[in-house]
Motif scaffolding. Structure first.
Motif, PDB file in Angstrom:
ATOM      1  N   ALA A 202      -2.774  10.568 -16.442  1.00  0.00           N
ATOM      2  CA  ALA A 202      -1.793  11.359 -15.694  1.00  0.00           C
ATOM      3  C   ALA A 202      -2.051  12.852 -15.873  1.00  0.00           C
ATOM      4  N   THR A 203      -2.471  13.230 -17.085  1.00  0.00           N
ATOM      5  CA  THR A 203      -2.790  14.645 -17.329  1.00  0.00           C
ATOM      6  C   THR A 203      -3.999  15.078 -16.508  1.00  0.00           C
ATOM      7  N   ASN A 204      -5.027  14.237 -16.447  1.00  0.00           N
ATOM      8  CA  ASN A 204      -6.210  14.541 -15.639  1.00  0.00           C
ATOM      9  C   ASN A 204      -5.822  14.730 -14.180  1.00  0.00           C
ATOM     10  N   LEU A 205      -5.010  13.826 -13.657  1.00  0.00           N
ATOM     11  CA  LEU A 205      -4.603  13.905 -12.249  1.00  0.00           C
ATOM     12  C   LEU A 205      -3.785  15.163 -11.986  1.00  0.00           C
ATOM     13  N   ALA A 206      -2.901  15.514 -12.937  1.00  0.00           N
ATOM     14  CA  ALA A 206      -2.107  16.734 -12.767  1.00  0.00           C
ATOM     15  C   ALA A 206      -3.011  17.966 -12.730  1.00  0.00           C
TER      16      ALA A 206
END
Length: 329
Positions: A202-206
């Motif tokens: 989720a952090t990568n996508l954000a």
């Protein structure tokens, strides 16, 4: 809008690009620079194409892919080579030479006069960036230096040619064309030279959403809007806002040290940016408009987006590894 408003809106772009280092190191997987660059450019370009519903005509395809290469594909690729082979401060300082290159290219391609004040402001800005970022143990690598200079020249050429080639569409559409072209160039290159990405968190996508929607789509729309409205030399000086933002974010968010000399360098950079705007101010009205091409099928979208295009009328990982070697645990 007034020239001051145009300058402030354009300056937002490089100021936001300064966050790229923080987002890249803290939110994205390491070791996939070309893949991440492609994922930054191509989805953002396709999204803008869907919003604007304005495709480039056949006569503009060559120019669009050349600009997409200069402003995105070639610029980002060379920037990463420089970032990996040089200390971040050295790479950023080489990138700041772009302002000087724009002055020279604008003279040859646009006939813009070379003003002593503009040259002095650009040279002073390079000195300020060097004081801001270069540490006492900076090493020099010939390949890295060549890549840094090549990246600066690529972005400079893209800036000047974007001024020379102004299609009769909004800069939001112009941005969509260039981002898509740059992404299409980067995507197959990423498949060839880099392994597949691991599963994204989720952090990568954000982080990708920030770099794509804000750090690419929105900011480059502001940048190309400014390129169309402000003198090339004045626009290029605004690019020096990136290392200032990168250092401030590193200090505030990452706890990196900020010395008195670095603070002095930041003041020099900001002063040179201000002086560059004054030195590049036109003394007489422009006698000729930038070169335009045939209007694409479907016309412009100015009448459909109203206030949005009043704002968005117009590398990179710009300084992506700036201050890399000065980072503290």
């Amino acid at each position: 809008m007034s020239r001051t408003t145009d300058i402030l809106l354009t300056a937002l772009a490089p100021a936001i690009w300064g966050s790229t280092y923080l987002v890249t190191t803290e939110a994205l997987p390491a070791g996939y620079p070309v893949t991440l660059a492609a994922l930054r450019a191509l989805p953002a370009g396709l999204l803008l194409l869907a919003v604007t519903r304005c495709l480039p005509p056949r006569a503009w395809l060559g120019r669009v892919f050349l600009l997409g290469s200069f402003n995105f594909a070639l610029f980002w690729a060379l920037l990463f080579v420089a970032a990996y082979r040089l200390p971040g401060g050295v790479a950023a300082t080489l990138g700041s030479l772009q302002a000087m290159m724009v002055i020279l290219m604008a003279r040859g391609w646009l006939g813009t006069p070379i003003r002593a004040g503009a040259v002095a402001a650009a040279a002073t800005g390079v000195l300020g960036v060097a004081l801001l970022l270069i540490g006492p143990y900076a090493a020099l690598d010939p390949v890295g230096i060549a890549a840094g200079l090549g990246g600066a020249a690529s972005m400079a050429a893209g800036t000047v040619l974007s001024r020379r080639w102004q299609p009769p569409v909004s800069a939001l559409s112009f941005t969509a064309w260039q981002l898509t072209a740059g992404g299409l160039i980067l995507f197959p290159l990423a498949l060839i030279i880099e392994p597949a990405l691991p599963p994204l968190t989720a952090t990568n996508l954000a982080g990708l959403v920030w770099l794509g929607l804000i750090g690419a789509a929105a900011t480059y729309a502001l940048w190309f809007r400014g390129v169309a409205r402000i003198e090339p030399g004045a626009v290029s000086m605004l690019g020096m806002m990136s290392p200032v933002t990168a250092v401030i974010l590193g200090w505030v968010v990452l706890g990196q040290s900020l010395s008195l000399l670095q603070g002095f360098g930041a003041l020099i950079v900001l002063g040179s940016v201000w002086a560059g705007q004054r030195a590049n101010r036109p003394t007489t009205p422009a006698s000729a408009k930038p070169e335009a091409g045939t209007a694409p099928a479907g016309g412009t979208i100015m009448n459909r987006t109203g206030a949005v295009l009043a704002i968005f009328g117009s590398n990179p990982f710009r300084y992506v590894m700036a201050n890399r070697t000065e980072r503290r645990p």
